[in-house]
Design an enzyme around this catalytic site. Structure first.
Site, PDB file in Angstrom:
ATOM      1  N   GLN A 223      29.457  22.001  38.154  1.00 28.03           N
ATOM      2  CA  GLN A 223      28.735  23.155  37.615  1.00 28.03           C
ATOM      3  C   GLN A 223      28.439  22.973  36.129  1.00 28.03           C
ATOM      4  OE1 GLN A 223      31.811  25.763  40.169  1.00 28.03           O
ATOM      5  NE2 GLN A 223      30.626  27.004  38.769  1.00 28.03           N
ATOM      6  N   ARG A 373      34.248  33.069  40.743  1.00 28.24           N
ATOM      7  CA  ARG A 373      33.220  34.124  40.686  1.00 28.24           C
ATOM      8  C   ARG A 373      33.698  35.266  39.796  1.00 28.24           C
ATOM      9  NH1 ARG A 373      29.059  35.282  45.641  1.00 28.24           N
ATOM     10  NH2 ARG A 373      27.497  36.197  44.316  1.00 28.24           N
ATOM     11  N   CYS A 374      34.071  34.915  38.596  1.00 30.57           N
ATOM     12  CA  CYS A 374      34.786  35.871  37.746  1.00 30.57           C
ATOM     13  C   CYS A 374      34.800  35.328  36.326  1.00 30.57           C
ATOM     14  CB  CYS A 374      36.215  35.959  38.295  1.00 30.57           C
ATOM     15  SG  CYS A 374      37.412  36.675  37.197  1.00 30.57           S
ATOM     16  N   GLU A 743      28.943  37.767  39.511  1.00 34.41           N
ATOM     17  CA  GLU A 743      30.354  37.966  39.844  1.00 34.41           C
ATOM     18  C   GLU A 743      30.745  39.423  40.029  1.00 34.41           C
ATOM     19  OE1 GLU A 743      31.764  36.168  36.218  1.00 34.41           O
ATOM     20  OE2 GLU A 743      32.600  38.073  35.574  1.00 34.41           O
TER      21      GLU A 743
END
Ligand code: CDP
Length: 789
Positions: A223, A373-374, A743
């Site tokens: 990523q 996702r945070c 997120e």
């Protein structure tokens, strides 16, 4: 290396041919790392430890090397010769690439087998015999701090315990004062369980080192390609892999969610083997390896306290965290934030006293602490504040919706200075909750609940009204390994008015190809179909810190608008020259500049771009290109109001989500369909820890649910039909008023679901349930309160 055959023996090809293949791959679109095929490519599989804590007595590779096609078996001792057996983590801790003497968790890499095909590599893996001397692992983070606990990181000189770091924020004394004088104090211990990023594609790479050119091309599922290139250069610069000699290509990625930010040992071993042999080395994890050995998320033990008045005014909060980091702190957090952005945990409420502290410890579990996702621990923070707010409401007998409405920061009170140091940019929390309540029919549901209870039926309504913090981040506070967390966009418009725009971020399925093109199109008036978006190749994209923690829109999205505006400024100068007027006489409408009061005198953006290559004003630089590195002045603070309705079967404890309404506010929306898709997926990933997912270990260190047979990832079958909507409170500092969104649903959903389940059984005396709330866990709690005999 114990033994390695030469490339000739396995029919390796010349470097020039490899380069051609390389180029063909790069030109192709729609490839995943596993699709990369290079001539002479060899395959790597990894021998993993069955023990959580053990000494390695002997590694016998003879049987593996006797298998035709097995080329080499690499151990920690081999890597030690090149000082590549340890690597730094993103939090400046150290992590083994391959162990030289001790394994620290079950499924840790012990040796790598290199072979001519992946099946032979697996046979080779199974034929390697490792003799271990097992030791008693430390699996409980609380016991890890016992004075008698073994010191797990004895490799660190002077280390005498398993404590990693202490962190605190807020005013401890003032908060204590408020607590000591408050009418009502509630307290709850909660565990946010260790879970795993279960993206569709596992991690993997092809490391292709070209000995002739001393150049490494690393295809990998990352990523953050640029950051990885820098890390490779920092770790392997001493053997000649300096940054200009490294190209990282991150092709299409099948989901990342934070799990594809860290550097895993497999990547480094593949690079080392390719470097030493000159052969391209492919390593693709299987599903179980991904689940058992890659970075975990969450695993925070939190004691949350709230102080308030009897009529429901929140006065203060206090959170104490014990963080289980496994055997090394390999979190992917910004350097200054060991608990990530956990300090957002004061929530959406207007009060001025808070204190939070956290201690991190080592255990014999896999390392990590990924921002699944945070924004780096926001999920944990939101769970704590939204659960304790509900517990407070129940304690004083107030409806949880009323209590939230009473305490929300009002929209005119922004920017809001939180007691833990954030400056919330904007929000309208009252409007969001009202919209959610109207959509779900909140008051009617409360009446229905009372009716159903009379009939012995259990229905619960749960609310979560969260504030998020995304867009890391302003360079004064945010860096990873010292690199500031700006992000970038480069736009090149070709003479015929068609453009290519490149970014330092990297989509993993979030649709950047669409939304970035929309931003550029909107700013420049070029049709979005004429704009090609590219990310993920360090040789072509401008430097950026990558995509995670919903930072792409707040950072690279902003950079796209800013770069396009630089071009619009240039376009204005060219238009003035072509139309023979002054710049002040011109007006812009998307796609053209025209003379004020004479709209027929106009130059389209395509004409202007063409002129920038063919007929630009004397003294002006030719061409139509701009780059912008965007350093955000603040983070963006999206918010959400989620309401969940559950029906619980009083006999079987089966929990069914009847409805779930999610109202999100991510400022101005670029693409409503993409945002809706983000919210749907994110809600399902919020449902996961609320009701299904948790990595469980026994005392001996065995992972008890290391495959998808036992680790329950919810799918469309388990998900309700999500009902979504939004309010729009633009960010005042973002160039197009957008905030991140990806997120939010994962962060906001778990407390809404748990609050609903607790609400369904609260009349039986249950005040709290630990996630994941499974029917069995609920049954045990109901037994504890005497409902079941
Ligand atoms: O960093 P990441 O792409 O995961 O997260 P994000 O910035 O929240 O964006 C997720 C997707 O939603 C991207 O395609 C964004 O451009 C899009 N989005 C949008 O259309 N409008 C917003 N206000 C925020 C995001």
């Amino acid at each position: 290396m114990i033994e390695c055959k030469t490339s000739k023996e396995i029919g390796g090809m010349g470097h020039s041919k490899k380069r051609k293949e390389d180029a063909r791959f790069i030109q192709g679109k729609g490839h995943y790392v596993d699709d990369v095929k290079l001539p002479g490519m060899v395959y790597m599989d990894i021998v993993r430890s069955p023990y959580a804590y053990a000494k390695i007595k002997k590694i016998d590779a003879s049987k593996a090397l006797a298998i035709p096609g097995v080329l080499a078996v690499v151990t920690g001792k081999d890597l030690e010769q090149y000082n590549l057996h340890w690597m730094p983590t993103l939090m400046s801790d150290t992590q083994m690439v391959l162990p030289t003497d001790t394994v620290m968790y079950q499924a840790q890499e012990v040796a790598a087998v290199i072979a001519t095909d992946k099946y032979i590599a697996r046979d080779g893996r199974d034929a390697v015999i490792v003799e271990y001397e097992p030791m008693t692992p430390v699996m409980d983070p609380f016991k890890s701090l016992d004075p008698n606990a073994p010191v797990l990181r004895s490799d660190k000189p002077g280390k005498t315990d398993n404590h990693i770091w202490h962190w605190e924020v807020g005013d401890k004394e003032k908060t204590e004062d408020v607590f000591s004088q408050a009418d009502v104090v509630v307290k709850q211990q909660m565990h946010i369980p260790r879970i795993h990023v279960a993206s569709i594609e596992t991690c993997g790479c092809v490391a292709a080192y070209n000995k002739v050119e001393n150049h490494l091309t690393m295809y990998m599922t990352t990523q953050a390609p640029h950051a990885i290139r820098t890390v490779i250069a920092l770790v392997a610069g001493h053997v000649g892999l300096t940054e200009e000699k490294v190209r990282v290509i991150s092709p299409d990625i099948g989901g990342g969610f934070g799990g594809k930010v860290p550097v895993y040992p497999g990547y480094v071993i593949a690079i080392a083997v390719s470097f030493l042999t000159g052969l391209p080395v492919k390593w693709i994890e299987d599903r179980s390896e991904n689940l058992q050995a890659d970075s975990f998320a969450r695993d925070y033990h939190i004691t949350a306290e709230m102080a308030g008045t009897k009529d429901g005014q929140i006065l203060a909060t206090r959170f104490k965290v014990l963080a289980d980091h496994g055997y090394t702190d390999a979190s992917a957090n910004p350097s200054k934030f060991p608990t990530g952005l956990f300090s957002i945990g004061t929530g959406s409420y207007n009060y001025h006293n808070a204190y939070m502290e956290a201690d991190a410890v080592y255990t014999n579990k896999p390392p990590g602490g990924v921002a699944y996702r945070c924004s780096f621990r926001v999920t944990e923070a939101v769970h704590a504040i939204e659960r304790i707010t509900d517990i407070f409401a129940r304690e004083i007998g107030k409806d949880p919706a009323d209590l939230r409405m009473q305490n929300f920061i009002k929209k005119e009170e922004f920017p809001w200075a939180s007691p833990t140091g954030w400056s919330y940019d904007s929000g309208d929390y009252h409007a969001g909750l009202q919209k959610a309540m109207d959509a779900i029919g909140y008051h009617e549901l409360r009446k229905e609940q009372a009716e159903l209870r009379k009939q012995g039926k259990w229905m619960g309504i749960g609310i979560s009204t969260f504030t998020e913090v995304v867009g890391a981040g302003p360079s004064k506070d945010f860096d990873i390994l010292g690199i500031k967390m700006f992000d970038s966009a480069e736009i090149r418009v070709h003479p015929t008015g068609k453009a290519i725009a490149r970014f330092g971020t990297k989509s993993q399925g979030q649709g950047h190809e669409t939304t970035y093109a929309q931003i550029v199109a909107e700013e420049l008036g070029i049709p979005m179909e004429h704009i090609q978006i590219e990310e993920g190749d360090t040789d072509t994209a401008p430097y950026g810190l990558g995509t995670y923690a919903s930072r792409s829109t707040p950072t690279a999205g902003a950079a796209a608008a800013m770069a396009a505006r630089k071009l619009r400024d240039k376009a204005k100068k060219i238009a003035a020259y072509l139309l023979e007027v002054s710049e002040e006489d011109l007006e812009w409408e998307p796609g053209k500049f025209f003379v004020k009061g004479a709209p027929e005198k106009a130059k389209s953006i395509q004409e202007i771009v063409f002129a920038s290559y063919t007929n630009h004003p004397p003294g002006m630089e030719a061409g139509f290109e701009a780059t912008h590195y965007y350093d955000p002045p603040n983070l963006t603070f999206p918010s959400g109001a989620y309401i969940c309705v559950v029906d619980v079967d009083p006999e079987t404890c089966h929990i069914k989500i009847r409805r779930f309404v999610a109202i999100d506010d991510c400022g101005n929306i670029i693409n409503p369909m993409i945002v809706q898709g983000q919210v749907h997926g994110g809600l399902t990933q919020g449902l996961a820890p609320a009701m299904y997912e948790e990595l469980i270990y026994d005392e001996a260190g065995n992972i008890l649910n290391g495959t998808f047979m036992d680790y329950l990832v919810p799918t469309a079958v388990e998900s309700p039909s999500w009902e979504t909507g939004h309010t729009v409170t633009p960010s005042p500092h973002h160039p197009i008023g957008a905030k991140g969104v990806g997120e939010s649903p994962t962060v906001g959903a778990p407390p809404a679901i748990v609050n609903a389940i607790v609400d369904a059984v609260s009349h039986l005396g249950i005040k709290h349930l630990e996630i994941p709330v499974t029917p069995y866990k609920l049954f045990k709690e109901l037994k504890a309160v005497g409902y079941f005999k």
